[in-house]
Design an enzyme around this catalytic site. Structure first.
Site, PDB file in Angstrom:
ATOM      1  N   LEU A  71      65.397 -26.360  19.569  1.00  0.00           N
ATOM      2  CA  LEU A  71      64.903 -27.411  20.476  1.00  0.00           C
ATOM      3  C   LEU A  71      63.384 -27.311  20.624  1.00  0.00           C
ATOM      4  CD1 LEU A  71      65.625 -29.671  22.557  1.00  0.00           C
ATOM      5  CD2 LEU A  71      65.920 -27.861  24.263  1.00  0.00           C
ATOM      6  N   HIS A  74      60.571 -29.108  18.610  1.00  0.00           N
ATOM      7  CA  HIS A  74      60.130 -30.479  18.907  1.00  0.00           C
ATOM      8  C   HIS A  74      58.905 -30.390  19.798  1.00  0.00           C
ATOM      9  CE1 HIS A  74      63.323 -32.490  16.779  1.00  0.00           C
ATOM     10  NE2 HIS A  74      64.113 -31.509  17.198  1.00  0.00           N
ATOM     11  N   SER A  83      63.221 -16.798  31.919  1.00  0.00           N
ATOM     12  CA  SER A  83      62.584 -15.695  31.195  1.00  0.00           C
ATOM     13  C   SER A  83      63.627 -14.736  30.619  1.00  0.00           C
ATOM     14  CB  SER A  83      61.630 -14.968  32.136  1.00  0.00           C
ATOM     15  OG  SER A  83      62.034 -13.673  32.373  1.00  0.00           O
ATOM     16  N   LYS A 139      64.901  -6.507  25.430  1.00  0.00           N
ATOM     17  CA  LYS A 139      65.001  -7.944  25.126  1.00  0.00           C
ATOM     18  C   LYS A 139      64.984  -8.247  23.629  1.00  0.00           C
ATOM     19  CE  LYS A 139      60.780 -10.254  25.327  1.00  0.00           C
ATOM     20  NZ  LYS A 139      59.920 -11.099  26.138  1.00  0.00           N
ATOM     21  N   ASN A 155      59.780 -37.970  26.624  1.00  0.00           N
ATOM     22  CA  ASN A 155      59.725 -39.439  26.720  1.00  0.00           C
ATOM     23  C   ASN A 155      60.767 -40.075  25.791  1.00  0.00           C
ATOM     24  OD1 ASN A 155      58.482 -40.192  24.131  1.00  0.00           O
ATOM     25  ND2 ASN A 155      56.613 -39.201  24.915  1.00  0.00           N
ATOM     26  N   ALA A 156      61.018 -41.360  26.005  1.00  0.00           N
ATOM     27  CA  ALA A 156      62.114 -42.034  25.292  1.00  0.00           C
ATOM     28  C   ALA A 156      61.888 -42.056  23.784  1.00  0.00           C
ATOM     29  CB  ALA A 156      62.284 -43.457  25.827  1.00  0.00           C
ATOM     30  N   ARG A 166      69.167 -34.758  15.321  1.00  0.00           N
ATOM     31  CA  ARG A 166      70.048 -33.686  15.793  1.00  0.00           C
ATOM     32  C   ARG A 166      71.430 -34.141  16.263  1.00  0.00           C
ATOM     33  NH1 ARG A 166      67.188 -29.020  14.313  1.00  0.00           N
ATOM     34  NH2 ARG A 166      65.024 -29.175  14.993  1.00  0.00           N
TER      35      ARG A 166
HETATM   36  C1  FAD Z   1      68.848 -30.211   9.584  1.00  0.00           C
HETATM   37  C2  FAD Z   1      67.550 -29.535   9.903  1.00  0.00           C
HETATM   38  C3  FAD Z   1      67.189 -28.357   9.249  1.00  0.00           C
HETATM   39  C4  FAD Z   1      65.975 -27.736   9.544  1.00  0.00           C
HETATM   40  N1  FAD Z   1      65.661 -26.576   8.883  1.00  0.00           N
HETATM   41  C5  FAD Z   1      64.481 -25.947   9.140  1.00  0.00           C
HETATM   42  C6  FAD Z   1      64.105 -24.740   8.468  1.00  0.00           C
HETATM   43  O1  FAD Z   1      64.842 -24.236   7.635  1.00  0.00           O
HETATM   44  N2  FAD Z   1      62.918 -24.161   8.771  1.00  0.00           N
HETATM   45  C7  FAD Z   1      62.055 -24.711   9.692  1.00  0.00           C
HETATM   46  O2  FAD Z   1      60.974 -24.153   9.920  1.00  0.00           O
HETATM   47  N3  FAD Z   1      62.389 -25.841  10.361  1.00  0.00           N
HETATM   48  C8  FAD Z   1      63.564 -26.466  10.124  1.00  0.00           C
HETATM   49  N4  FAD Z   1      63.884 -27.618  10.799  1.00  0.00           N
HETATM   50  C9  FAD Z   1      62.963 -28.104  11.843  1.00  0.00           C
HETATM   51  C10 FAD Z   1      62.110 -29.295  11.355  1.00  0.00           C
HETATM   52  O3  FAD Z   1      61.334 -28.948  10.233  1.00  0.00           O
HETATM   53  C11 FAD Z   1      61.170 -29.750  12.494  1.00  0.00           C
HETATM   54  O4  FAD Z   1      60.263 -28.690  12.815  1.00  0.00           O
HETATM   55  C12 FAD Z   1      61.896 -30.122  13.751  1.00  0.00           C
HETATM   56  O5  FAD Z   1      63.048 -30.882  13.474  1.00  0.00           O
HETATM   57  C13 FAD Z   1      60.966 -30.931  14.674  1.00  0.00           C
HETATM   58  O6  FAD Z   1      60.893 -32.237  14.172  1.00  0.00           O
HETATM   59  P1  FAD Z   1      59.545 -33.014  13.844  1.00  0.00           P
HETATM   60  O7  FAD Z   1      58.527 -32.072  13.298  1.00  0.00           O
HETATM   61  O8  FAD Z   1      59.871 -34.248  13.073  1.00  0.00           O
HETATM   62  O9  FAD Z   1      59.179 -33.612  15.192  1.00  0.00           O
HETATM   63  P2  FAD Z   1      58.519 -33.294  16.639  1.00  0.00           P
HETATM   64  O10 FAD Z   1      57.854 -31.965  16.741  1.00  0.00           O
HETATM   65  O11 FAD Z   1      59.631 -33.610  17.535  1.00  0.00           O
HETATM   66  O12 FAD Z   1      57.405 -34.395  16.646  1.00  0.00           O
HETATM   67  C14 FAD Z   1      57.734 -35.785  16.631  1.00  0.00           C
HETATM   68  C15 FAD Z   1      56.956 -36.503  15.553  1.00  0.00           C
HETATM   69  O13 FAD Z   1      55.560 -36.420  15.888  1.00  0.00           O
HETATM   70  C16 FAD Z   1      54.814 -36.324  14.689  1.00  0.00           C
HETATM   71  N5  FAD Z   1      54.103 -35.052  14.688  1.00  0.00           N
HETATM   72  C17 FAD Z   1      54.231 -34.050  15.602  1.00  0.00           C
HETATM   73  N6  FAD Z   1      53.370 -33.058  15.303  1.00  0.00           N
HETATM   74  C18 FAD Z   1      52.697 -33.435  14.190  1.00  0.00           C
HETATM   75  C19 FAD Z   1      51.692 -32.827  13.402  1.00  0.00           C
HETATM   76  N7  FAD Z   1      51.190 -31.642  13.663  1.00  0.00           N
HETATM   77  N8  FAD Z   1      51.231 -33.505  12.351  1.00  0.00           N
HETATM   78  C20 FAD Z   1      51.696 -34.734  12.030  1.00  0.00           C
HETATM   79  N9  FAD Z   1      52.687 -35.375  12.732  1.00  0.00           N
HETATM   80  C21 FAD Z   1      53.163 -34.718  13.803  1.00  0.00           C
HETATM   81  C22 FAD Z   1      55.794 -36.419  13.521  1.00  0.00           C
HETATM   82  O14 FAD Z   1      55.916 -37.780  13.155  1.00  0.00           O
HETATM   83  C23 FAD Z   1      57.066 -35.924  14.143  1.00  0.00           C
HETATM   84  O15 FAD Z   1      58.231 -36.384  13.474  1.00  0.00           O
HETATM   85  C24 FAD Z   1      65.096 -28.273  10.516  1.00  0.00           C
HETATM   86  C25 FAD Z   1      65.460 -29.452  11.177  1.00  0.00           C
HETATM   87  C26 FAD Z   1      66.667 -30.083  10.892  1.00  0.00           C
HETATM   88  C27 FAD Z   1      67.052 -31.339  11.643  1.00  0.00           C
END
Ligand code: FAD
Length: 199
Positions: A71, A74, A83, A139, A155-156, A166
């Protein structure tokens, strides 16, 4: 797992913001009566930043530390998490019980018993280490299946993104369940923004 909606903004924030963009606030009374039509039109057009003006705060109890780790990936959510020191105190106070950790529902019979045995052993080892060297040492071996509690504000737009990634496999099953629980506590009038990801 327990999810409670502590507060939320009104849909009228989105309508007000959208009509400000097009300088049509004279239409506000009309669209306030049909928020779904207006907001779906914005979403179809990709004008998603407007729905960031609706924010939800949830109390989430009894999710695993493993799910918390996912979680927290994100980046556009705000979290306040119990904690680990406090969590370890629950183990240290002598109440090392199944209720402190998650048992995947697909495990049955001897497999379930084995899982519980391993988890309990690890918690007991954490407890022993914490008693000898303090919580900051114990821990490090708390298992990922141990429950934690948190408050999340989101936010939405970001919540839709979380639903998209997810709500279904291959995302972690416990995450699928969390998404469904969040959906269940959303105000009925807001659910249309999220239901496409659950179908
Ligand atoms: C099925 C599945 C398997 C996964 N496996 C792995 C794994 O093996 N290893 C791993 O490390 N992670 C893994 N993840 C996590 C994944 O890579 C993302 O870190 C996580 O889902 C957060 O999503 P996000 O980065 O799209 O969006 P969020 O952090 O929720 O951000 C929302 C959106 O904002 C934008 N954004 C946010 N920050 C930036 C930035 N710095 N630059 C550009 N755009 C940005 C993007 O458009 C992003 O989609 C997995 C996720 C899923 C669903």
């Amino acid at each position: 797992m327990k999810v409670e909606l502590l507060s939320h903004s009104p849909l009228s924030n989105i309508i007000h913001a959208g009509l400000t963009c097009t300088d049509r606030l004279d239409k506000l009374p009309h669209y306030l009566a049909f928020p779904e039509t207006f907001i779906n039109r914005l979403l179809r057009a990709g004008h998603e930043s407007v729905i960031e003006h609706v924010v939800y705060t949830f109390k989430i109890e009894d999710i695993t530390r493993g799910l918390l780790q996912q979680l927290a990936r994100h980046r556009l959510i705000s979290l306040s998490v119990q904690s680990t020191r406090w969590a370890l105190d629950r183990v240290l106070d002598g109440t090392v019980m199944e209720e402190l950790f998650y048992v995947p529902e697909e495990l049955e019979g001897a497999d379930r018993d084995k899982y519980i045995e391993v988890a309990l052993k690890q918690l007991q080892q954490a407890r022993t280490l914490a008693e000898a060297f303090g919580n900051d040492v114990g821990k490090y071996i708390i298992p990922e299946c141990m429950y934690t509690d948190l408050v999340m504000t989101v936010n939405a737009r970001e919540l839709r993104h979380i639903f998209q990634l997810r709500a279904k496999p291959p995302a972690l099953k416990e995450f699928n369940i969390l998404v469904r629980e969040i959906y269940n506590v959303l105000p009925d009038s807001h659910k249309f923004m999220f239901e496409e990801f659950l179908e």
